[in-house]
Scaffold this motif. Structure first.
Motif, PDB file in Angstrom:
ATOM      1  N   ALA A  80       1.188  -1.119   0.408  1.00 35.71           N
ATOM      2  CA  ALA A  80       0.448   0.670   0.054  1.00 35.71           C
ATOM      3  C   ALA A  80       0.609   1.313   0.376  1.00 35.71           C
ATOM      4  O   ALA A  80       0.158   2.865  -0.211  1.00 35.71           O
ATOM      5  N   ASN A  81       2.142   1.242  -0.047  1.00 40.07           N
ATOM      6  CA  ASN A  81       3.164   1.924   0.531  1.00 40.07           C
ATOM      7  C   ASN A  81       3.104   2.343  -0.551  1.00 40.07           C
ATOM      8  O   ASN A  81       4.343   3.991  -0.859  1.00 40.07           O
ATOM      9  N   VAL A  82       3.476   1.865  -1.580  1.00 40.23           N
ATOM     10  CA  VAL A  82       3.571   1.949  -3.412  1.00 40.23           C
ATOM     11  C   VAL A  82       2.799   2.818  -3.856  1.00 40.23           C
ATOM     12  O   VAL A  82       1.626   1.402  -4.224  1.00 40.23           O
ATOM     13  N   MET A  83       2.381   3.398  -4.237  1.00 39.70           N
ATOM     14  CA  MET A  83       0.890   4.601  -4.332  1.00 39.70           C
ATOM     15  C   MET A  83       0.806   5.467  -5.774  1.00 39.70           C
ATOM     16  O   MET A  83       2.219   6.020  -6.065  1.00 39.70           O
ATOM     17  N   GLU A  84      -0.060   5.508  -6.425  1.00 39.57           N
ATOM     18  CA  GLU A  84      -0.396   6.828  -6.512  1.00 39.57           C
ATOM     19  C   GLU A  84      -0.226   7.995  -6.017  1.00 39.57           C
ATOM     20  O   GLU A  84      -0.895   8.101  -5.336  1.00 39.57           O
ATOM     21  N   PHE A  85       0.390   9.382  -6.557  1.00 32.82           N
ATOM     22  CA  PHE A  85       1.173   9.700  -5.668  1.00 32.82           C
ATOM     23  C   PHE A  85       0.870  11.413  -6.180  1.00 32.82           C
ATOM     24  O   PHE A  85       1.657  11.388  -7.608  1.00 32.82           O
ATOM     25  N   ASP A  97       4.197   4.629  14.248  1.00 34.47           N
ATOM     26  CA  ASP A  97       3.235   4.248  15.158  1.00 34.47           C
ATOM     27  C   ASP A  97       3.458   3.138  16.066  1.00 34.47           C
ATOM     28  O   ASP A  97       2.482   2.953  16.767  1.00 34.47           O
ATOM     29  N   GLY A  98       4.863   2.544  16.385  1.00 37.63           N
ATOM     30  CA  GLY A  98       5.430   2.669  17.724  1.00 37.63           C
ATOM     31  C   GLY A  98       5.529   0.611  17.169  1.00 37.63           C
ATOM     32  O   GLY A  98       5.531   0.921  18.265  1.00 37.63           O
ATOM     33  N   SER A  99       4.686   0.364  16.246  1.00 42.73           N
ATOM     34  CA  SER A  99       4.020  -0.327  16.310  1.00 42.73           C
ATOM     35  C   SER A  99       5.937  -2.419  16.427  1.00 42.73           C
ATOM     36  O   SER A  99       5.692  -2.596  16.384  1.00 42.73           O
ATOM     37  N   GLY A 100       7.086  -1.337  16.078  1.00 42.63           N
ATOM     38  CA  GLY A 100       8.412  -2.114  15.638  1.00 42.63           C
ATOM     39  C   GLY A 100       8.766  -2.515  15.188  1.00 42.63           C
ATOM     40  O   GLY A 100       9.942  -2.297  14.838  1.00 42.63           O
ATOM     41  N   SER A 101       7.695  -1.295  13.632  1.00 44.17           N
ATOM     42  CA  SER A 101       8.612  -1.710  12.606  1.00 44.17           C
ATOM     43  C   SER A 101       7.791  -0.392  11.711  1.00 44.17           C
ATOM     44  O   SER A 101       6.021  -0.170  12.009  1.00 44.17           O
ATOM     45  N   VAL A 102       8.504  -0.467  10.656  1.00 42.69           N
ATOM     46  CA  VAL A 102       8.347   1.537  10.023  1.00 42.69           C
ATOM     47  C   VAL A 102       8.140   0.858   8.687  1.00 42.69           C
ATOM     48  O   VAL A 102       8.713  -0.031   8.020  1.00 42.69           O
ATOM     49  N   LYS A 103       7.029   0.854   8.303  1.00 47.00           N
ATOM     50  CA  LYS A 103       5.601   1.267   7.301  1.00 47.00           C
ATOM     51  C   LYS A 103       6.856   1.132   6.095  1.00 47.00           C
ATOM     52  O   LYS A 103       6.819   2.823   5.558  1.00 47.00           O
TER      53      LYS A 103
END
Ligand SMILES: *[C@@H]1O[C@H](CO)[C@@H](O)[C@H](O)[C@H]1NC(C)=O
Ligand SMILES: *[C@@H]1O[C@H](CO)[C@@H](O)[C@H](O)[C@H]1NC(C)=O
Length: 279
Positions: A80-85, A97-103
């Motif tokens: 989802a982080n590869v996107m039309e922009f 978001d503090g989850s332990g990994s960076v999207k």
């Protein structure tokens, strides 16, 4: 004597305006320093059909998880982080978001048989601090030539970190013979032009930076990504807001181990030895 070839190879980075050549070029592509390349991947992310259609044609979207021993967070590549922009291709590292990994976002070529080439990109470097924007060849950790932008650099929009891995000495200091910084004066929408080749015909272009150490010798993929792992010395993240690279085009002109010089020469001959396309 393969090691001699390695020592004699080089990767040159210079900057030039580039023209689009998507037409049929049976006799290959001739660049401004006189090199001929047999094949091309021309990805125009600003096309009407959309950036993701250009991604689908030639690239694979990474979805792997990479633990980071030196970082404060892992990297999780997400589709989802590869996107039309902004009518182009967006590659995003999400606000942490503090989850332990960076999207994070990564695309790599479907082909992994690229051996030498001239690679161009026009893109806007992410302005949110704490991420790395990479444009590079890769097949293993020691067969890798990196062009990286660090959004935490004060002059992030024009400073390019150029490394033939491994870019560090045994004591972990940077190896000045394998890693160099290049500043592109006044760049905003950046046009980067990199060559991976052997050192016949030294390119005449200005602003040329050449690294001859640790030049890869193995057929490779080409990769673009935006990521962060929160390490204090390099990515300096994780980012506190979404950091997005906007990529307008990537043009890869290259030789591969799949299309031999002999097969290419026959095809060019069959096409009447037309002139190579100028790139
Ligand atoms: C950052 O670099 C310094 C100096 O080279 C080193 O002492 C430190 O361990 C490094 N920190 C990390 C997180 O890699
Ligand atoms: C790429 O292929 C062309 C055409 O076969 C050849 O002339 C050229 O030397 C090759 N370049 C490299 C760096 O191998």
């Amino acid at each position: 004597m393969a090691s001699l070839v390695l020592l004699n190879s080089l990767l040159a980075v210079f900057f030039a305006s580039s023209t689009v050549s998507a037409q049929s070029c049976p006799c290959g592509y001739r660049d401004s320093s006189g090199h001929t390349w047999r094949e091309a991947i021309v990805s125009t992310f600003t096309q009407d059909a959309g950036a993701l259609a250009a991604v689908d044609a030639d690239w694979i979207i990474a979805t792997d998880h990479e633990d980071q021993p030196t970082g404060t967070a892992a990297i999780q590549y997400v589709a989802a982080n590869v996107m039309e922009f902004q009518d182009a291709l967006g590659l995003k590292a999400s606000a942490y978001d503090g989850s332990g990994s960076v999207k994070s976002a990564e695309i790599f070529t479907q082909r992994s048989d690229i051996l030498y080439g001239s690679f161009r990109m026009q893109a806007q470097v992410p302005s949110v601090p704490g991420v790395v924007f990479g444009f590079f060849t890769y097949i293993t950790e020691t067969q890798e030539q990196d062009i990286e932008f660090l959004s935490s650099d004060v002059d992030y929009y024009q400073r390019l970190h150029y490394t033939n891995q491994p870019g560090q000495l045994q004591n972990s200091d940077p190896d000045p013979d394998a890693a160099k910084d290049v500043v592109i004066p006044g760049a905003d929408l950046l046009a980067v032009h990199v060559q991976w080749r052997t050192p016949t015909n030294h390119p005449s272009e200005q602003s040329t930076t050449i690294i001859t150490k640790n030049v890869p010798t193995t057929p490779s993929e080409f990769v673009l990504n935006v990521w962060s792992n929160g390490d204090a010395n390099f990515s300096k993240g994780p980012p506190t807001a979404d950091a997005i690279a906007t990529v307008h085009y990537v043009h890869l002109y290259f030789n591969s181990t799949t299309l031999s010089a002999a097969t290419f020469a026959s095809a060019c001959s069959a096409a009447g030895n037309v002139a190579p396309c100028s790139i």
